[in-house]
Scaffold this motif. Sequence first.
Motif, mmCIF file in Angstrom:
data_model
loop_
_atom_site.group_PDB
_atom_site.id
_atom_site.type_symbol
_atom_site.label_atom_id
_atom_site.label_comp_id
_atom_site.label_asym_id
_atom_site.label_seq_id
_atom_site.Cartn_x
_atom_site.Cartn_y
_atom_site.Cartn_z
ATOM 1 N N UNK A 109 0.800 -1.219 0.000
ATOM 2 C CA UNK A 109 0.000 0.000 0.000
ATOM 3 C C UNK A 109 0.828 1.263 0.000
ATOM 4 N N UNK A 110 0.283 2.285 -0.594
ATOM 5 C CA UNK A 110 0.877 3.611 -0.592
ATOM 6 C C UNK A 110 -0.038 4.520 0.209
ATOM 7 N N UNK A 111 0.490 5.179 1.260
ATOM 8 C CA UNK A 111 -0.327 5.965 2.178
ATOM 9 C C UNK A 111 0.141 7.413 2.163
ATOM 10 N N UNK A 112 -0.820 8.321 2.039
ATOM 11 C CA UNK A 112 -0.553 9.752 2.117
ATOM 12 C C UNK A 112 -1.351 10.340 3.269
ATOM 13 N N UNK A 113 -0.719 11.235 4.030
ATOM 14 C CA UNK A 113 -1.416 11.980 5.072
ATOM 15 C C UNK A 113 -1.878 13.290 4.439
ATOM 16 N N UNK A 114 -3.194 13.473 4.320
ATOM 17 C CA UNK A 114 -3.724 14.601 3.561
ATOM 18 C C UNK A 114 -4.762 15.361 4.387
ATOM 19 N N UNK A 115 -4.911 16.644 4.065
ATOM 20 C CA UNK A 115 -6.007 17.411 4.658
ATOM 21 C C UNK A 115 -7.323 16.943 4.044
ATOM 22 N N UNK A 116 -8.381 16.944 4.840
ATOM 23 C CA UNK A 116 -9.685 16.521 4.355
ATOM 24 C C UNK A 116 -10.763 17.405 4.953
ATOM 25 N N UNK A 117 -11.984 17.202 4.492
ATOM 26 C CA UNK A 117 -13.139 17.934 4.994
ATOM 27 C C UNK A 117 -14.178 16.923 5.472
ATOM 28 N N UNK A 118 -14.466 16.955 6.759
ATOM 29 C CA UNK A 118 -15.473 16.061 7.332
ATOM 30 C C UNK A 118 -16.832 16.764 7.333
ATOM 31 N N UNK A 119 -17.864 16.005 7.701
ATOM 32 C CA UNK A 119 -19.215 16.546 7.781
ATOM 33 C C UNK A 119 -19.815 16.198 9.138
ATOM 34 N N UNK A 120 -20.779 17.016 9.577
ATOM 35 C CA UNK A 120 -21.434 16.729 10.855
ATOM 36 C C UNK A 120 -22.351 15.532 10.732
ATOM 37 N N UNK A 121 -23.162 15.467 9.686
ATOM 38 C CA UNK A 121 -24.033 14.320 9.462
ATOM 39 C C UNK A 121 -25.366 14.413 10.175
ATOM 40 N N UNK A 122 -26.257 13.456 9.866
ATOM 41 C CA UNK A 122 -27.591 13.342 10.468
ATOM 42 C C UNK A 122 -28.405 14.622 10.339
ATOM 43 N N UNK A 123 -28.186 15.354 9.261
ATOM 44 C CA UNK A 123 -28.982 16.545 9.007
ATOM 45 C C UNK A 123 -28.507 17.804 9.692
ATOM 46 N N UNK A 124 -27.499 17.715 10.553
ATOM 47 C CA UNK A 124 -27.014 18.897 11.270
ATOM 48 C C UNK A 124 -25.958 19.623 10.428
ATOM 49 N N UNK A 125 -26.046 20.946 10.381
ATOM 50 C CA UNK A 125 -25.069 21.778 9.677
ATOM 51 C C UNK A 125 -24.751 21.232 8.283
ATOM 52 N N UNK A 142 -12.919 20.958 9.190
ATOM 53 C CA UNK A 142 -11.521 20.691 8.846
ATOM 54 C C UNK A 142 -11.022 19.429 9.524
ATOM 55 N N UNK A 143 -10.365 18.550 8.742
ATOM 56 C CA UNK A 143 -9.910 17.281 9.289
ATOM 57 C C UNK A 143 -8.660 16.806 8.551
ATOM 58 N N UNK A 144 -8.204 15.622 8.914
ATOM 59 C CA UNK A 144 -7.024 14.985 8.313
ATOM 60 C C UNK A 144 -7.367 13.527 8.048
ATOM 61 N N UNK A 145 -6.872 13.002 6.936
ATOM 62 C CA UNK A 145 -7.175 11.612 6.577
ATOM 63 C C UNK A 145 -5.937 10.913 6.048
ATOM 64 N N UNK A 146 -5.987 9.582 6.042
ATOM 65 C CA UNK A 146 -5.006 8.763 5.331
ATOM 66 C C UNK A 146 -5.613 8.389 3.986
ATOM 67 N N UNK A 147 -4.909 8.717 2.891
ATOM 68 C CA UNK A 147 -5.347 8.338 1.550
ATOM 69 C C UNK A 147 -4.524 7.133 1.128
ATOM 70 N N UNK A 148 -5.185 6.008 0.855
ATOM 71 C CA UNK A 148 -4.496 4.730 0.682
ATOM 72 C C UNK A 148 -4.819 4.138 -0.679
ATOM 73 N N UNK A 149 -3.782 3.745 -1.398
ATOM 74 C CA UNK A 149 -3.924 2.958 -2.630
ATOM 75 C C UNK A 149 -3.071 1.707 -2.492
ATOM 76 N N UNK A 150 -3.369 0.708 -3.298
ATOM 77 C CA UNK A 150 -2.654 -0.560 -3.209
ATOM 78 C C UNK A 150 -2.277 -1.050 -4.592
ATOM 79 N N UNK A 151 -1.096 -1.676 -4.686
ATOM 80 C CA UNK A 151 -0.660 -2.253 -5.953
ATOM 81 C C UNK A 151 -1.313 -3.604 -6.203
ATOM 82 N N UNK A 152 -1.988 -4.174 -5.193
ATOM 83 C CA UNK A 152 -2.591 -5.498 -5.328
ATOM 84 C C UNK A 152 -4.105 -5.493 -5.212
#
Length: 491
Positions: free
Chosen positions: A409-425, A431-441
């Motif tokens: 796997x190839x992993x990148x630490x990237x900025x992301x945008x989360x949501x509140x969910x369940x109809x709120x906001x 503002x959030x952070x995520x791991x972006x993952x791809x795989x050669x297999x």
Amino acid sequence: MRDPVGTESHARQNGRSVTQTPERPLQELLAALPSIDSLLAEPVLSKPGLPARPLLVRLCRQEVERLRTGLKSGKRRHLPETGTLASQIADQAHRLLTGGMLHVINATGVILHTGLGRAPLPEQAREALQRITRSFTNLEFRLETGARGVRHERVAELLCLLTGAEGALVCNNNAAAVLLMLQALCRRREVIVSRGQQVEIGGGFRIPDVIRESGARMVEVGTTNRTHASDYLQALGPRTAALLRVHPSNYRISGFTSQVELGELARLAREHGCLLLDDLGSGALHELGGFREPEPLVEQSLAAGADLVSFSGDKLLGASQAGLLVGRRELIARLEKAPLLRALRCDKLGLAVLEAVLSIHAEGGEALAALPVHRMLSESREQVRLRARNSLTVLGVAPDAIEFTLGHGRIQVVDSLARTGSGALPEEDVASVALRITSSKLSAARLQRDLRCGTPAVVGAVREEALWLDFKAILPGEETLLGESLAGVLN
């Protein structure tokens, strides 16, 4: 000899499968269905940890009937081996006993994820559940007098304290709260609602349907994008029971729009002798800073003149599922006497959680940090990044790495945008952070499935042909577990 379509015929002998062909007609396959006794004789259904024998008999009958239906409909053309079928039944029985609700790490980037149970509970609520489930409790019993009490009494006192309401009531969710107040107060009369507020909530439940089920008659006013006070004024009449304002929690209409302010609706309601009911949906007891369009506060709605306000317990409040009603004392008293309330009331577990969470809200200030939802919404991106880096240390990666390889796997630490969910906001990015993952297999979908089926389950999101694991809704202490699960899948 092969049949005309080139398919071999198989008889169910010595545990072999049977396939329907011109030589093996439907009736012969039906006759070859295994007996319940032959299934129960298989060793796999005698192992410990399975349901009692009468329940296994029932599962076997259900499975044989499923096969019979499939053969008759033409959707199935062969029978599995008896041993294979018994193993499938054993697996099903094991899942029934041990599956249930499991620990899931929410890496979707949606904080109040309906499918994942919405608001996680604070420690105080978990302690309250342990305390009242180990023994009997004073649910409807006044210890001071020995008389019968009211189950939601303390929750009502806290809600009144927090919102300034005269009275309060609890039922099992907000849709139930809206249904209760409409049926108890507006049955066989008219309820006026703007066309722009006829929302549909999760599961296909729509405001017009709830109004109809309550026995009230909905009167639509205005248009989808614009409703004026004059629209309400023209619709008001002797059969009008209430004006209903519905907060469009899960969507926004922008551009050439207008809605009547709650204070103006309150004035119209008073002048024409009807009620103003306000369905706030998510509801909020405290200001949530940093958002362009913050959720309206329950206290503000009451101050603007709403007679009753309804909102949810398991969204921004941060408790368990519940429908909360606050407002005028005499109206709450009428709802308490409504026969429907008994079918909609909250149980002792939900009330215990609500008491604990509302106590945190009453304390206010820094105490609100104990509520996971409030912590997630107020946590900065850098704080989230620090937690994401904690998961990388488990993988043997330098904590300041922003891109690295792990197994296939190839992993990148990237900025992301989360949501509140369940109809709120609904229009607010978090503002959030995520791991972006791809795989050669493996494809992103396969990576997602493997993590989702692990222990604990990790649920992420597939975007841009990659798997994204967002850290905004990952709870403290889960970072290590996520890192270990990720290492297991990629290695």
